[in-house]
Enzyme design. Structure first.
Site, PDB file in Angstrom:
ATOM      1  N   GLU A  76       0.918  -1.287   0.108  1.00 36.20           N
ATOM      2  CA  GLU A  76      -0.045  -0.089   0.078  1.00 36.20           C
ATOM      3  C   GLU A  76       0.923   1.349   0.172  1.00 36.20           C
ATOM      4  O   GLU A  76       2.144   1.221   0.661  1.00 36.20           O
ATOM      5  CB  GLU A  76      -0.864   0.067   1.255  1.00 36.20           C
ATOM      6  CG  GLU A  76      -1.810  -1.228   1.343  1.00 36.20           C
ATOM      7  CD  GLU A  76      -2.657  -1.085   2.665  1.00 36.20           C
ATOM      8  OE1 GLU A  76      -3.340  -1.792   2.698  1.00 36.20           O
ATOM      9  OE2 GLU A  76      -2.168  -0.337   3.397  1.00 36.20           O
ATOM     10  N   CYS A  82       2.771   8.318   2.046  1.00 34.74           N
ATOM     11  CA  CYS A  82       3.245   7.192   3.139  1.00 34.74           C
ATOM     12  C   CYS A  82       3.607   6.154   2.160  1.00 34.74           C
ATOM     13  O   CYS A  82       2.930   5.628   1.679  1.00 34.74           O
ATOM     14  CB  CYS A  82       2.259   7.207   4.043  1.00 34.74           C
ATOM     15  SG  CYS A  82       2.555   6.057   5.223  1.00 34.74           S
ATOM     16  N   CYS A  95       5.398  -7.598   7.299  1.00 30.81           N
ATOM     17  CA  CYS A  95       6.235  -6.939   8.569  1.00 30.81           C
ATOM     18  C   CYS A  95       6.415  -8.108   9.460  1.00 30.81           C
ATOM     19  O   CYS A  95       5.582  -8.675   9.961  1.00 30.81           O
ATOM     20  CB  CYS A  95       5.600  -5.577   9.170  1.00 30.81           C
ATOM     21  SG  CYS A  95       6.880  -5.051  10.435  1.00 30.81           S
ATOM     22  N   CYS A 110       3.371  -6.105  15.514  1.00 36.38           N
ATOM     23  CA  CYS A 110       2.735  -5.090  16.385  1.00 36.38           C
ATOM     24  C   CYS A 110       1.197  -5.542  16.505  1.00 36.38           C
ATOM     25  O   CYS A 110       0.437  -5.651  15.313  1.00 36.38           O
ATOM     26  CB  CYS A 110       2.775  -3.563  16.003  1.00 36.38           C
ATOM     27  SG  CYS A 110       4.564  -3.060  15.980  1.00 36.38           S
ATOM     28  N   CYS A 169      -1.931  -3.439  14.423  1.00 35.81           N
ATOM     29  CA  CYS A 169      -1.473  -3.478  13.150  1.00 35.81           C
ATOM     30  C   CYS A 169      -1.917  -4.213  12.123  1.00 35.81           C
ATOM     31  O   CYS A 169      -1.401  -5.443  12.290  1.00 35.81           O
ATOM     32  CB  CYS A 169       0.027  -3.086  12.930  1.00 35.81           C
ATOM     33  SG  CYS A 169       0.678  -2.763  11.068  1.00 35.81           S
ATOM     34  N   CYS A 179      -2.496   1.441   8.017  1.00 36.16           N
ATOM     35  CA  CYS A 179      -1.496   0.738   7.500  1.00 36.16           C
ATOM     36  C   CYS A 179      -1.696  -0.904   7.438  1.00 36.16           C
ATOM     37  O   CYS A 179      -2.283  -1.399   8.125  1.00 36.16           O
ATOM     38  CB  CYS A 179      -0.088   0.627   8.370  1.00 36.16           C
ATOM     39  SG  CYS A 179       1.016  -0.478   7.865  1.00 36.16           S
TER      40      CYS A 179
HETATM   41  S1  SF4 Z   1       3.111  -0.975  13.172  1.00 38.49           S
HETATM   42 FE1  SF4 Z   1       3.108  -2.417  11.609  1.00 38.49          FE
HETATM   43  S2  SF4 Z   1       4.244  -2.196   9.641  1.00 38.49           S
HETATM   44 FE2  SF4 Z   1       4.772  -0.809  11.452  1.00 38.49          FE
HETATM   45  S3  SF4 Z   1       6.528  -1.793  12.561  1.00 38.49           S
HETATM   46 FE3  SF4 Z   1       4.594  -2.382  13.599  1.00 38.49          FE
HETATM   47  S4  SF4 Z   1       3.688  -4.481  12.437  1.00 38.49           S
HETATM   48 FE4  SF4 Z   1       5.272  -3.229  11.025  1.00 38.49          FE
END
Ligand code: SF4
Length: 346
Positions: free
Chosen positions: A90, A103, A110, A114, A117, A335
């Site tokens: 994205e 962005c 990833c 997190c 996310c 995100c």
């Molecule tokens: S917020 Fe999402 S994209 Fe950013 S480091 Fe954490 S898991 Fe990865």
């Protein structure tokens, strides 16, 4: 086939020399790639026919394909982009007062995991190449041109899918290409790299001076960070702050700390006071971001009174604190959301 967008200027020069042409031809080709948005070697009209033919035999210009575009009522535009191997990432462009900010993503998925996310839920798939990262800029700029937008794309934030410092070599290539005076010619003041904190690269990035730095902090204690950002928390919060205390800053420059407010998780007065204590050792400013609820994830945004009360505590202790409004809430702009939706919540 080589994607010309993946080459540094010097790599392009070497390629051109290997095709029997003088190195200065690289400048012409580079300008076609980055200033004239050229997508086909054959259309580089001031480059000799012989070089165009030879280049087309060994290289292509592969922009990411636009799989989907969503436009928000507030002017935010989100692109779902398909890379040459079918992977999707994205890119979002956000209107500001007098320009657009893009962005950008740096990885497909990833590894940081997190909990708030959608990209984190995907897990890590692969690093993006520098050409793929820069391709997002080309797509966004072209979209605004085609739309006849009054505002131009001026600022870039590496804050999309992925942890930029876990794709460090390609990130540096990308930053160098962005700065090239015969190319996109973007100043480091207009580029921000946002990281959850990767110890081995933080100071090197600072020393290069190619961008500003933002830290995705989101929790004021190690225990809370371990809970909501397990990957990032492998670097102890106290060690992260030790490293940041050495980060090279210009006079009057401050480090930006992003703090995503999650209702009932990290938004209490006590958390605000912990944050003040944590940041007392660094030159800091804080960006509070109100969470954009993501389907399937157990977090929600706090009420605005809570956000303001949190901000007030930071300000009363002398911390410069702004509240960043989430934009594009109607188009799944947080995100990883659009990719998850379009993959059927993969
Ligand atoms: S917020 Fe999402 S994209 Fe950013 S480091 Fe954490 S898991 Fe990865």
């Amino acid at each position: 086939m080589t994607n010309l967008l993946d080459l540094t200027f010097h790599e392009l020069e070497s390629l051109i020399v290997s095709l029997g042409e003088p190195p200065y031809r690289a400048r012409q080709v580079w300008q076609w790639l980055w200033q004239k948005s050229c997508r086909d070697v054959a259309t580089m009209t001031d480059v000799s026919k012989a070089l165009r033919t030879r280049l087309a035999e060994v290289a292509v210009i592969a922009w990411p394909a636009v799989a989907e575009v969503r436009e928000s009522r507030d002017g935010t535009v989100k692109f779902l982009l398909e890379l040459t191997d079918g992977e999707r990432v994205e890119c979002v462009i956000i209107p500001e007062k007098d320009h657009f900010t893009a962005c950008l993503s740096t990885q497909v998925g990833c590894a940081m995991g997190c909990g708030f996310c959608a990209t984190g839920m995907l897990g890590f798939r692969r690093n993006m190449t520098s050409g793929e990262m820069l391709g997002q800029v080309l797509v966004a700029r072209q979209y605004l041109l085609d739309k006849g937008a009054v505002l131009a794309l001026r600022n870039l934030v590496f804050m999309g899918m992925g942890e930029p410092l876990l794709n460090y070599d390609n990130l540096v290539k990308t930053l160098e290409a962005l700065h090239h005076p015969q190319g996109l010619d973007m100043s480091g003041r207009r580029i921000t790299v946002s990281t959850a904190g990767v110890a081995r690269h933080l100071l090197d990035l600072g020393r290069m001076g190619l961008c500003a730095l933002a830290i995705s902090l989101h929790a004021p204690t190690q225990a809370l960070r371990e809970k909501i950002m397990p990957g990032a928390a492998k670097l102890e919060l106290s060690k992260l702050i030790d490293i940041l205390a050495q980060y090279p800053l210009k006079p009057r420059e401050k480090l930006t700390f992003e703090y995503l407010l999650l209702a009932g998780v990290n938004d209490a007065d006590a958390n605000a006071r912990e944050l003040v204590r944590l940041l007392s050792r660094v030159k800091a400013k804080v960006n509070l971001i109100v969470y954009n609820a993501t389907p399937g994830l157990p977090y929600g945004p706090p009420a605005m009174e809570r956000v303001l009360a949190f901000q007030e505590i930071l300000k009363s202790k002398g911390l410069t604190t702004t509240i960043r409004k989430s934009k594009g809430g109607d188009i799944a702009a947080a995100c990883g959301q659009l990719r998850a939706e379009c993959a059927g919540g993969e």
